[in-house]
Design a protein around this motif. Structure first.
Motif, PDB file in Angstrom:
ATOM      1  N   SER A 108       0.861  -1.067  -0.054  1.00  0.00           N
ATOM      2  CA  SER A 108       0.141   0.137  -0.009  1.00  0.00           C
ATOM      3  C   SER A 108       0.822   1.198  -0.044  1.00  0.00           C
ATOM      4  O   SER A 108       0.309   2.377  -0.079  1.00  0.00           O
ATOM      5  N   THR A 111       0.337   3.519  -3.033  1.00  0.00           N
ATOM      6  CA  THR A 111      -0.967   4.018  -3.511  1.00  0.00           C
ATOM      7  C   THR A 111      -1.424   5.212  -2.205  1.00  0.00           C
ATOM      8  O   THR A 111      -2.518   5.623  -2.455  1.00  0.00           O
ATOM      9  N   ASN A 116      -7.834   6.408  -6.462  1.00  0.00           N
ATOM     10  CA  ASN A 116      -8.074   5.466  -7.769  1.00  0.00           C
ATOM     11  C   ASN A 116      -8.588   5.903  -8.947  1.00  0.00           C
ATOM     12  O   ASN A 116      -9.662   6.670  -8.858  1.00  0.00           O
ATOM     13  N   TYR A 123      -7.079   6.752  -1.604  1.00  0.00           N
ATOM     14  CA  TYR A 123      -6.474   5.883  -0.599  1.00  0.00           C
ATOM     15  C   TYR A 123      -6.315   6.482   0.511  1.00  0.00           C
ATOM     16  O   TYR A 123      -5.619   7.490   0.720  1.00  0.00           O
ATOM     17  N   ARG A 315     -10.017  -7.166  -0.308  1.00  0.00           N
ATOM     18  CA  ARG A 315      -8.724  -6.930  -0.775  1.00  0.00           C
ATOM     19  C   ARG A 315      -8.430  -7.854  -1.882  1.00  0.00           C
ATOM     20  O   ARG A 315      -7.482  -7.356  -2.909  1.00  0.00           O
ATOM     21  N   ASN A 318     -10.240  -6.211  -4.975  1.00  0.00           N
ATOM     22  CA  ASN A 318      -9.585  -5.080  -5.403  1.00  0.00           C
ATOM     23  C   ASN A 318      -8.615  -5.170  -6.175  1.00  0.00           C
ATOM     24  O   ASN A 318      -7.918  -4.635  -7.090  1.00  0.00           O
ATOM     25  N   THR A 323      -9.140  -1.739  -8.031  1.00  0.00           N
ATOM     26  CA  THR A 323     -10.076  -0.868  -7.248  1.00  0.00           C
ATOM     27  C   THR A 323      -9.780  -0.715  -5.798  1.00  0.00           C
ATOM     28  O   THR A 323      -8.983  -1.307  -5.398  1.00  0.00           O
ATOM     29  N   ASN A 324     -10.684   0.054  -5.197  1.00  0.00           N
ATOM     30  CA  ASN A 324     -10.551  -0.014  -3.697  1.00  0.00           C
ATOM     31  C   ASN A 324     -11.919   0.146  -3.258  1.00  0.00           C
ATOM     32  O   ASN A 324     -12.241   0.978  -2.514  1.00  0.00           O
ATOM     33  N   TRP A 325     -13.008  -0.676  -3.672  1.00  0.00           N
ATOM     34  CA  TRP A 325     -14.301  -0.698  -3.086  1.00  0.00           C
ATOM     35  C   TRP A 325     -14.183  -1.207  -1.678  1.00  0.00           C
ATOM     36  O   TRP A 325     -13.451  -1.949  -1.190  1.00  0.00           O
ATOM     37  N   SER A 326     -15.137  -0.825  -0.734  1.00  0.00           N
ATOM     38  CA  SER A 326     -15.445  -1.428   0.501  1.00  0.00           C
ATOM     39  C   SER A 326     -16.882  -1.984   0.687  1.00  0.00           C
ATOM     40  O   SER A 326     -17.684  -1.504  -0.054  1.00  0.00           O
TER      41      SER A 326
END
Length: 414
Positions: A108, A111, A116, A123, A315, A318, A323-326
């Motif tokens: 990480s 980023t 993103n 991030y 994780r 993504n 991507t960095n969806w949650s």
């Protein structure tokens, strides 16, 4: 250390004390280096728990007060001798300081602090955000208010309010109404404008296609249809699923009240597929399970799915999609989808989300990209202009005989 001579940027807080599980009524406490609870904080948290606050809030307050105690040790000021100068410098330090980490960043690191390109979401970096600073100020003011009321602390709260030079506070307040609050804290930073967290339909399809198990498909399909929080979905038991009416019962995060939420038929299909593969359904047991090794490799065994395991699902996905969806993005997506349906009111959306105030629903969850709003308004204006060019014919009420209307309007004889 004199407040006027402090070099804010060079200050490093010591690794003094810790937050750990407390004994008795208080779930979390702050302990010093000798392993004893810090007494002023302990007494405040006892009162905080007595006011019916959740263990998560107690833990959050404990960490904020531990950071404040570390600051006081650096500036060499006793907690009951702190002034607004210490609070001011503490806020200045939080704006430039870096959060302590238990381990260095690895993947990480490249980023952190960037945005993103696909999701348009930033991030997280290692800086303290404005909302964190505002929460810290609120905790400190509440802490000192408690001690001022008890008569054992300072005479003046070191976390001051922002006073306006143009008018007296509450000058136009109706004395018959309750006060809505004391006002803004003086050293609160401005909060940046909220960014939309909606997941477009094509991105949702990509995310769903990248999932590797029916369990993951079931829990994400439920989340995007009923807008439940991750912690609420993870707390669902077998008895909390109504298969006939396609409802799921959750315990709300804030009020702890139970609420049945309607869910999509598709989510129940994936839920049934997941259950056909997993352990036998126990009505009183958790609904979600994961296979893990116990006792350092003593064999695979089913364990309840926790929040960290659910984060691991995102994780992996993504990393595959870039991507960095949650999980919380699904809650925002569900809220916007419901708000756009003409059959649902904003009050309906508020009820499903479980918000106490309608403003939370509108101001936090219904934030959209300006391009989408502009496109819908342009469509509305074009449609309005088209309707003005071709007005609808006047409708004639039904239920009358044609001969009666002919006589009335002169089109025939009686």
């Amino acid at each position: 250390m004199d407040a006027a001579s402090r070099d804010i940027e060079s200050i490093r807080l010591p690794r003094w004390g810790r937050v750990a599980v407390g004994a008795g009524a208080v779930s979390w406490l702050v302990f010093n280096e000798e392993g004893r609870a810090v007494e002023p904080i302990r007494r405040f948290l006892i009162d905080f728990v007595a006011r019916d606050n959740r263990p998560g809030s107690v833990r959050s307050y404990a960490f904020d007060l531990l950071r404040w105690w570390r600051w006081l040790r650096v500036v060499q000021v006793e907690w009951d001798r702190a002034t607004s100068a210490e609070v001011r410098d503490f806020v200045l330090w939080l704006r430039v300081a870096t959060k302590p980490r238990t381990s260095a960043r690895t993947a990480s690191a490249a980023t952190a602090g960037t945005t993103n390109a696909i999701t348009k979401k930033p991030y997280l970096d290692d800086l303290y955000k404005p909302r964190t600073i505002r929460h810290s100020n609120a905790v400190l003011r509440s802490f000192y208010e408690f001690w001022i009321e008890s008569g054992s602390g300072p005479l003046v709260n070191p976390v001051p309010l922002a006073r306006s030079a143009r008018r007296r506070p509450h000058a136009h307040h109706n004395p018959l109404d309750l006060y809505g609050g004391e006002g803004r804290l003086r050293y609160n930073p401005r909060v940046p404008r909220r960014r939309p967290r909606q997941m477009p339909d094509e991105r949702w399809n990509e995310l769903f296609a990248a999932l590797r198990s029916n369990r993951d498909r079931a829990i994400l399909a439920l989340g995007v249809s009923n807008a439940a929080r991750a912690s609420e979905l993870l707390g669902v038991r077998g008895v909390d699923v109504d298969w006939g009416d396609q409802l799921v019962r959750v315990e709300r995060k804030g009020s702890q009240a139970e609420q049945w939420l309607p869910s999509s038929p598709e989510s129940f299909i994936w839920l049934r597929l997941y259950q056909s593969e997993g352990p036998p359904l126990d009505p009183q047991a958790p609904l979600w399970w994961t296979l893990r090794r116990r006792d350092h490799g003593a064999g695979l065994a089913y364990q309840p799915l926790n929040y960290e395991a659910l984060r691991a699902v995102f994780r992996r996905t993504n990393a595959l999609l870039g991507t960095n969806w949650s999980m919380h993005d699904l809650r925002h997506t569900a809220a916007l989808r419901m708000s756009r349906d003409k059959r649902l009111s904003l009050r309906d959306v508020q009820t499903i989300l479980g918000h106490a105030n309608l403003s939370t629903t509108a101001d936090v969850y219904l934030v959209e990209e300006e391009e989408q709003v502009i496109a819908r308004v342009q469509e509305y204006l074009a449609d309005r202009e088209e309707r003005a060019k071709h007005p609808a014919p006047t409708a004639v009420a039904t239920g009358y005989e044609a001969s009666d209307l002919a006589v009335l309007f002169g089109g025939g004889q009686a």
